[in-house]
Design a protein around this motif. Structure first.
Motif, PDB file in Angstrom:
ATOM      1  N   ALA A 255     -86.558   0.949  94.540  1.00 19.93           N
ATOM      2  CA  ALA A 255     -86.888   1.254  95.931  1.00 19.93           C
ATOM      3  C   ALA A 255     -85.683   1.829  96.665  1.00 19.93           C
ATOM      4  O   ALA A 255     -85.799   2.792  97.427  1.00 19.93           O
ATOM      5  N   GLU A 256     -84.521   1.232  96.402  1.00 18.21           N
ATOM      6  CA  GLU A 256     -83.303   1.693  97.056  1.00 18.21           C
ATOM      7  C   GLU A 256     -82.930   3.107  96.583  1.00 18.21           C
ATOM      8  O   GLU A 256     -82.517   3.952  97.390  1.00 18.21           O
ATOM      9  N   ILE A 257     -83.105   3.339  95.283  1.00 15.36           N
ATOM     10  CA  ILE A 257     -82.822   4.681  94.744  1.00 15.36           C
ATOM     11  C   ILE A 257     -83.722   5.699  95.427  1.00 15.36           C
ATOM     12  O   ILE A 257     -83.252   6.732  95.917  1.00 15.36           O
ATOM     13  N   ASP A 258     -85.012   5.392  95.479  1.00 11.85           N
ATOM     14  CA  ASP A 258     -85.965   6.314  96.108  1.00 11.85           C
ATOM     15  C   ASP A 258     -85.606   6.574  97.560  1.00 11.85           C
ATOM     16  O   ASP A 258     -85.645   7.711  98.032  1.00 11.85           O
ATOM     17  N   ARG A 259     -85.243   5.514  98.261  1.00 12.85           N
ATOM     18  CA  ARG A 259     -84.918   5.655  99.677  1.00 12.85           C
ATOM     19  C   ARG A 259     -83.725   6.603  99.859  1.00 12.85           C
ATOM     20  O   ARG A 259     -83.766   7.537 100.650  1.00 12.85           O
ATOM     21  N   ARG A 260     -82.683   6.365  99.055  1.00 19.62           N
ATOM     22  CA  ARG A 260     -81.474   7.184  99.205  1.00 19.62           C
ATOM     23  C   ARG A 260     -81.717   8.627  98.778  1.00 19.62           C
ATOM     24  O   ARG A 260     -81.199   9.558  99.398  1.00 19.62           O
ATOM     25  N   VAL A 261     -82.471   8.787  97.686  1.00 13.90           N
ATOM     26  CA  VAL A 261     -82.750  10.146  97.209  1.00 13.90           C
ATOM     27  C   VAL A 261     -83.536  10.909  98.269  1.00 13.90           C
ATOM     28  O   VAL A 261     -83.238  12.071  98.572  1.00 13.90           O
ATOM     29  N   GLU A 262     -84.530  10.240  98.861  1.00 13.01           N
ATOM     30  CA  GLU A 262     -85.346  10.934  99.849  1.00 13.01           C
ATOM     31  C   GLU A 262     -84.553  11.250 101.119  1.00 13.01           C
ATOM     32  O   GLU A 262     -84.751  12.299 101.743  1.00 13.01           O
ATOM     33  N   GLU A 263     -83.648  10.360 101.457  1.00  8.04           N
ATOM     34  CA  GLU A 263     -82.790  10.608 102.610  1.00  8.04           C
ATOM     35  C   GLU A 263     -81.920  11.855 102.393  1.00  8.04           C
ATOM     36  O   GLU A 263     -81.847  12.744 103.251  1.00  8.04           O
ATOM     37  N   ALA A 264     -81.315  11.913 101.199  1.00 10.14           N
ATOM     38  CA  ALA A 264     -80.469  13.073 100.881  1.00 10.14           C
ATOM     39  C   ALA A 264     -81.316  14.337 100.791  1.00 10.14           C
ATOM     40  O   ALA A 264     -80.907  15.409 101.242  1.00 10.14           O
ATOM     41  N   ALA A 265     -82.508  14.200 100.218  1.00 15.21           N
ATOM     42  CA  ALA A 265     -83.396  15.352 100.078  1.00 15.21           C
ATOM     43  C   ALA A 265     -83.776  15.893 101.446  1.00 15.21           C
ATOM     44  O   ALA A 265     -83.903  17.105 101.636  1.00 15.21           O
ATOM     45  N   ALA A 266     -83.933  14.978 102.409  1.00 14.67           N
ATOM     46  CA  ALA A 266     -84.292  15.409 103.753  1.00 14.67           C
ATOM     47  C   ALA A 266     -83.146  16.203 104.383  1.00 14.67           C
ATOM     48  O   ALA A 266     -83.373  17.251 104.998  1.00 14.67           O
ATOM     49  N   ILE A 267     -81.925  15.718 104.193  1.00  8.67           N
ATOM     50  CA  ILE A 267     -80.764  16.433 104.744  1.00  8.67           C
ATOM     51  C   ILE A 267     -80.698  17.848 104.182  1.00  8.67           C
ATOM     52  O   ILE A 267     -80.415  18.805 104.894  1.00  8.67           O
ATOM     53  N   LEU A 268     -80.989  17.979 102.881  1.00 10.45           N
ATOM     54  CA  LEU A 268     -80.811  19.273 102.208  1.00 10.45           C
ATOM     55  C   LEU A 268     -82.115  20.057 102.088  1.00 10.45           C
ATOM     56  O   LEU A 268     -82.164  21.076 101.414  1.00 10.45           O
ATOM     57  N   LYS A 269     -83.176  19.552 102.727  1.00 11.89           N
ATOM     58  CA  LYS A 269     -84.500  20.199 102.675  1.00 11.89           C
ATOM     59  C   LYS A 269     -84.969  20.388 101.232  1.00 11.89           C
ATOM     60  O   LYS A 269     -85.444  21.443 100.836  1.00 11.89           O
ATOM     61  N   LEU A 270     -84.814  19.341 100.434  1.00  9.18           N
ATOM     62  CA  LEU A 270     -85.209  19.417  99.035  1.00  9.18           C
ATOM     63  C   LEU A 270     -86.518  18.677  98.762  1.00  9.18           C
ATOM     64  O   LEU A 270     -86.973  18.626  97.621  1.00  9.18           O
ATOM     65  N   GLU A 271     -87.121  18.100  99.800  1.00  8.43           N
ATOM     66  CA  GLU A 271     -88.296  17.243  99.559  1.00  8.43           C
ATOM     67  C   GLU A 271     -89.386  17.895  98.708  1.00  8.43           C
ATOM     68  O   GLU A 271     -89.899  17.258  97.793  1.00  8.43           O
ATOM     69  N   PRO A 272     -89.737  19.176  98.946  1.00  5.00           N
ATOM     70  CA  PRO A 272     -90.830  19.736  98.147  1.00  5.00           C
ATOM     71  C   PRO A 272     -90.452  19.951  96.681  1.00  5.00           C
ATOM     72  O   PRO A 272     -91.320  20.227  95.863  1.00  5.00           O
ATOM     73  N   LEU A 273     -89.179  19.823  96.374  1.00  6.01           N
ATOM     74  CA  LEU A 273     -88.729  20.163  95.017  1.00  6.01           C
ATOM     75  C   LEU A 273     -88.439  18.935  94.165  1.00  6.01           C
ATOM     76  O   LEU A 273     -88.043  19.046  93.012  1.00  6.01           O
ATOM     77  N   LEU A 274     -88.649  17.747  94.720  1.00  2.35           N
ATOM     78  CA  LEU A 274     -88.176  16.530  94.059  1.00  2.35           C
ATOM     79  C   LEU A 274     -88.712  16.327  92.648  1.00  2.35           C
ATOM     80  O   LEU A 274     -88.052  15.742  91.805  1.00  2.35           O
ATOM     81  N   GLU A 275     -89.951  16.795  92.405  1.00  2.00           N
ATOM     82  CA  GLU A 275     -90.533  16.543  91.082  1.00  2.00           C
ATOM     83  C   GLU A 275     -90.292  17.693  90.117  1.00  2.00           C
ATOM     84  O   GLU A 275     -90.811  17.697  89.004  1.00  2.00           O
ATOM     85  N   ARG A 276     -89.533  18.705  90.530  1.00  2.00           N
ATOM     86  CA  ARG A 276     -89.298  19.847  89.646  1.00  2.00           C
ATOM     87  C   ARG A 276     -88.100  19.609  88.752  1.00  2.00           C
ATOM     88  O   ARG A 276     -87.214  18.834  89.050  1.00  2.00           O
ATOM     89  N   ARG A 277     -88.099  20.353  87.641  1.00  2.00           N
ATOM     90  CA  ARG A 277     -86.931  20.364  86.769  1.00  2.00           C
ATOM     91  C   ARG A 277     -85.982  21.467  87.231  1.00  2.00           C
ATOM     92  O   ARG A 277     -86.427  22.446  87.818  1.00  2.00           O
ATOM     93  N   PRO A 278     -84.687  21.326  86.913  1.00  2.00           N
ATOM     94  CA  PRO A 278     -83.714  22.340  87.349  1.00  2.00           C
ATOM     95  C   PRO A 278     -84.093  23.767  86.942  1.00  2.00           C
ATOM     96  O   PRO A 278     -83.828  24.709  87.666  1.00  2.00           O
ATOM     97  N   LYS A 279     -84.742  23.895  85.771  1.00  2.00           N
ATOM     98  CA  LYS A 279     -85.113  25.226  85.276  1.00  2.00           C
ATOM     99  C   LYS A 279     -86.014  25.960  86.273  1.00  2.00           C
ATOM    100  O   LYS A 279     -85.998  27.178  86.353  1.00  2.00           O
ATOM    101  N   ALA A 280     -86.812  25.192  87.024  1.00  2.00           N
ATOM    102  CA  ALA A 280     -87.764  25.802  87.948  1.00  2.00           C
ATOM    103  C   ALA A 280     -87.170  26.020  89.335  1.00  2.00           C
ATOM    104  O   ALA A 280     -87.907  26.237  90.288  1.00  2.00           O
ATOM    105  N   LEU A 281     -85.848  25.946  89.453  1.00  2.00           N
ATOM    106  CA  LEU A 281     -85.215  26.125  90.758  1.00  2.00           C
ATOM    107  C   LEU A 281     -84.381  27.400  90.791  1.00  2.00           C
ATOM    108  O   LEU A 281     -83.891  27.855  89.766  1.00  2.00           O
ATOM    109  N   SER A 282     -84.231  27.964  91.977  1.00  2.00           N
ATOM    110  CA  SER A 282     -83.352  29.126  92.136  1.00  2.00           C
ATOM    111  C   SER A 282     -81.902  28.646  92.185  1.00  2.00           C
ATOM    112  O   SER A 282     -81.637  27.449  92.301  1.00  2.00           O
ATOM    113  N   GLY A 283     -80.990  29.599  92.121  1.00  2.00           N
ATOM    114  CA  GLY A 283     -79.565  29.258  92.134  1.00  2.00           C
ATOM    115  C   GLY A 283     -79.171  28.439  93.353  1.00  2.00           C
ATOM    116  O   GLY A 283     -78.481  27.433  93.248  1.00  2.00           O
TER     117      GLY A 283
END
Lengths: 379, 292
Positions: free
Chosen positions: A108-136
């Motif tokens: 739960a703590e991991i999820d909370r922190r990851v989502e918090e960081a994802a929010a700062i960096l606007k990464l929320e929609p990408l959380l379930e993707r693999r790096p290969k499916a991301l742009s530089g």
């Protein structure tokens, strides 16, 4: 508070010494950039702080505590790698949470922190993707996100933008600066790109051959480089250098002969200099004026003109035969094969003695006036 | 397509078909003959019928195989021996390769050269001393509900497994693959607080699927096809694997149909395993991970 202190840091690889006793104080919240040509030891220094290389001598303290003998993970640092080093078999979420998982945080703590960081960096929609499916740029953000979740005392960046295209690089530069403003942590950033250094740093550390050449704010380094190396490294296009002969020496003044026989008086710390010695005069391309009304004049033959719109780069040769670069206004009518007389103010020049040491008087930003506003300020 | 080109293509197809026939011939001959009565095998021998399922077809040979030998038991032994060795081998060989390629320790280079040197020593060269060694090694056994120390490793399953777990060639394959994985991953994981074993377990292994598949399939084939060593180290029926089991069909009256049936039957698992892994296998051989 997480000050970072390096004390007499030495690194040897076998017989070869690459870092020669570095002392550095970084105060809490500062954004420090290590800059220098390749092979200057900037990455090694960062890796020493990270704990990826073992210190040969000296000490490293974070928040007042020596970390020299602590393993990397216990130093309270997190690092963004040049290659991002995202684990390809893990999703963005798993990548960002891996460090916490290793530290046995509950899910739960991991999820909370990851989502918090994802929010700062606007990464929320990408959380379930693999790096290969991301742009530089997205990969870059994940790499930064991975460091944020660990809430480190010191962030370390190893040339993080060098794999991005020019436009993204500018964008990420701004994002990292914003992140620094938002988090307020100490950040150490390594780059060979002096534009990145100038734009991002509170404090720039210029390194050469494993030694610190100069530490200071971007403007301090720009206006008062301690030596010819720093003067040449900071600023783009590069500073022009002319070799001159000393004709006459007074205490605070030198009479010089420029190539092409022009004679000028320059304010300088003349101790140890004698007539007949060689000194080097440095003038930045953006400080050369298109007219001959300033106090030092040169005749040039224009070779190549690059119109950038906002400004114009002029590559020319001056009478003495040396190459000279000018940065003039975007609307300049200067043409290749023109013969021109240009000039610059002695106030803004740098003067270096035979050892490359800066002997011109200390410059203070407010006391220098731009001869033509709008021209000189386009660094 | 011009007529000339067409002719050229046709020529190539003929050459390739001929080669294919040549390589497939023994396999087809074995499988087809296993369904034929003894007499038909020999009458068909010098015609194309030898590799075609024509004439009287029967399952008698298979019946004979199951009646005369304990093929099911041998099969189980082979599965246990092969499976056990491959699983242990994947772990042991990849772990040493990980240590050689990603960690730093004294004597590393020496061990690596030793591993490479070991690849050129054939089993036949060391098999006799190895036999002397295992015949003297005591092993733990379970008799009448008590743990006992038994006299030697002869006639056991583990004598067929343990000497073949570590394999220099497989270590080298892993080493080559691991060496090409950027060190940044290890360092990122190190900063994330992972121990060397956790780096191996969570980072390197999941990234190395192709090489694990390659080594698994190669190791499987090596182990499944073991013949010389089991003949030397195992005399009892209890621990006998499939390959030496074929011996019992060479006796006073050799029935080739049954031999073919036995051989076909024990070839099957190799084909199945290959088909399961072949995609990854090919990818791995074609990929940058493994050279040569």
């Amino acid at each position: 508070m997480a000050d970072l202190q390096l004390e007499g840091v030495v690194k040897r690889f076998g017989e070869v010494q690459t870092i020669h006793g570095i002392d550095l104080d970084v105060t809490h919240g500062e954004f420090v950039v290590f800059v220098g040509p390749s092979g200057c030891g900037k990455s090694t220094l960062l890796r020493l702080i990270a704990g990826l290389e073992e210190l040969s001598e000296g000490d490293i303290r974070i928040g007042g505590e020596s970390v020299a003998h602590l393993p990397a993970a216990q130093r309270g640092v997190a690092m963004v790698f040049q290659s991002y080093a995202l684990y390809p078999h893990m999703t963005v979420r798993e990548n960002m949470g891996f460090g916490l998982r290793m530290a046995k945080f509950d899910k739960a703590e991991i999820d909370r922190r990851v989502e918090e960081a994802a929010a700062i960096l606007k990464l929320e929609p990408l959380l379930e993707r693999r790096p290969k499916a991301l742009s530089g740029g997205q990969r870059q953000r994940v790499a930064i996100g991975r460091t944020i979740v660990r809430n480190p005392k010191v962030f370390l960046f190893d040339e993080p933008l060098s794999n991005l295209d020019a436009e993204l690089r500018v964008q990420m530069r701004v994002e990292i600066a914003k992140l620094h403003a938002a988090l307020g942590n100490t950040m150490v950033y390594v780059t060979h790109d002096q534009v990145e250094a100038m734009t991002m740093a509170d404090k720039i550390v210029v390194l050469r051959d494993g030694r610190i050449e100069q530490v200071g704010s971007p403007l301090e380094l720009y206006l008062n480089p301690v030596n010819e190396f720093v003067a040449g490294f900071i600023g783009s296009p590069r500073m022009n250098f002319f070799e001159c002969r000393v004709l006459d020496v007074a205490d605070d003044r030198l009479r010089l002969e420029l190539p092409g026989d022009e004679r000028i008086d320059m304010p300088a710390d003349a101790t140890g200099l004698r007539s007949g010695d060689r000194v080097t005069l440095g003038i930045r391309p953006e400080h050369i004026l298109e007219h001959d009304r300033a106090d030092i004049r040169l005749a040039i033959d224009v070779e190549v003109v690059e119109h950038l719109g906002g400004s114009t780069f002029v590559y020319a040769r001056h009478i003495g035969g040396d190459a000279i670069t000018l940065q003039v206004g975007g609307l300049s009518d200067i043409q290749p094969k023109d013969h021109r007389r240009v000039s610059f103010s002695r106030q803004i020049c740098q003067l270096f003695d035979g050892d490359g040491r800066n002997i011109s008087p200390h410059k203070v930003p407010g006391e220098l006036k731009d001869e033509e506003p709008g021209q000189a300020a386009t660094a | 397509m011009t007529a000339n080109k067409r002719l050229k293509t046709l020529g190539w197809y003929l050459v390739l078909a001929g080669l294919g026939y040549l390589f497939l011939f023994p396999l087809l001959f074995m499988i087809v003959s296993s369904f034929k009565p003894e007499s038909a095998i020999f009458t068909d021998l010098y015609s194309l019928r030898a590799i075609l399922p024509v004439g009287e077809l029967t399952l008698d040979n298979y019946q004979g195989v199951f009646d005369k030998s304990r093929i099911g038991h041998y099969f189980l032994n082979s599965l246990l021996i092969t499976g056990g060795t491959v699983v242990m081998g994947l772990f042991v060989n990849s772990l040493l390769a990980f240590s050689l390629s990603r960690l730093e320790w004294r004597g590393q280079k020496l061990i690596l050269s030793a591993v490479i040197a070991l690849m050129i020593i054939p089993l036949e060269a060391v098999v006799v001393p190895m036999l002397l060694l295992v015949s003297q090694l005591p092993s733990l056994g379970w008799e009448e509900g008590r743990l006992v120390l038994e006299g030697s490793w002869m006639n056991t399953r583990h004598v067929q497994m343990l000497p073949f777990v570590a394999n220099a060639f497989f270590i080298f394959l892993f080493y080559q693959f691991f060496r090409d994985i950027p060190k940044d991953f290890d360092e990122a994981a190190k900063l994330d607080g992972a121990s060397p074993f956790q780096i191996y377990r969570h980072i390197i292994v999941p990234m190395s699927g192709p090489v694990f598949a390659t080594v698994a399939i190669l190791h499987f084939m090596v182990m499944w096809n073991q013949y010389l060593w089991p003949i030397m180290a195992v005399q009892s029926e209890a621990a006998r694997p499939v390959m030496p089991g074929i011996q019992i069909f060479f006796g006073r009256e050799t029935k080739w149909g049954e031999i073919f049936a036995y051989a076909s039957f024990i070839t099957l698992p190799v084909l199945v395993v290959f088909m399961i892994f072949q995609k990854r296998f090919v990818r791995s051989l074609a990929g940058a991970g493994i050279k040569g």
